[in-house]
Design a protein around this motif. Structure first.
Motif: not given
Length: 187
Positions: A104-110, A129-130, A135-143
């Motif tokens: 992305g453009n360096g912003e934070e998204y959800f 997530f930032e 390209w990068r992998e993001v992992q967001l645990p449910f907790d």
């Protein structure tokens, strides 16, 4: 049990579904086969907001992705643009969280998750997530997903998740986030 689960998802993928089980991950979208039939663009204008944007499906150097872009405005009680996918198959109870490949453009998204229990439009679970220009992998645990209201469960239950949205949210800014892959990862 795991091999039966893998066989079901492999069969769905071979039959033209958007899901495939790869390693320990359940990939629900790679944006390479008519993603516009599965993803919807939604903005705060449905509730009187004034944000503007679009979701486009593109290919660059052989890589398919969705691009969410626009201007997010908090005027008139607004503040979001979103691209959302309603799941066609249930998320396995063994899933530990959401997995994305983004830039992305360096912003934070959800990421916003809706479940069988989030019936009102303003109910969802949210994790941030930032982005960078790569390209990068993001992992967001449910907790780490926070409920949008006090009368909701503390964390979402994997098997009750019904949609996944990538959202530019909550502040005035220019949005541009590319999503190459969306799925869930196992414990």
């Amino acid at each position: 049990m795991r091999s039966a689960f893998a066989a079901v998802f492999a069969a769905l993928f071979c039959l033209g579904g958007a899901a495939a089980l790869m390693a320990e991950d359940l990939v629900i979208e790679t944006f390479d086969s008519a993603p516009g039939t599965r993803w919807d663009y939604v903005a705060d204008t449905v509730m009187g907001g004034v944000s503007t944007g679009q979701a486009r499906f593109e290919t660059e150097r052989g890589v398919a992705f969705a691009r969410l872009s626009g201007e997010v405005s908090t005027q008139n009680n607004g503040g979001f643009i979103q691209v959302r996918h309603r799941l066609q198959i249930p998320v396995p109870e063994t899933a530990a969280g959401v997995r994305l490949i983004v830039r992305g453009n360096g912003e934070e998204y959800f990421v916003h998750l809706r479940t069988k229990g989030t019936r009102l439009p303003w109910q969802y679970y949210q994790a941030e997530f930032e982005t960078t220009g790569e390209w990068r992998e993001v992992q967001l645990p449910f907790d780490v997903f926070a409920p949008s209201g006090s009368l909701m469960r503390k964390t979402p239950t994997p098997g009750r998740v019904v949609s996944v949205g990538v959202v530019a949210f909550g502040r005035d800014h220019s949005a541009r986030v590319d999503i190459r892959e969306v799925g869930f990862y196992d414990r």
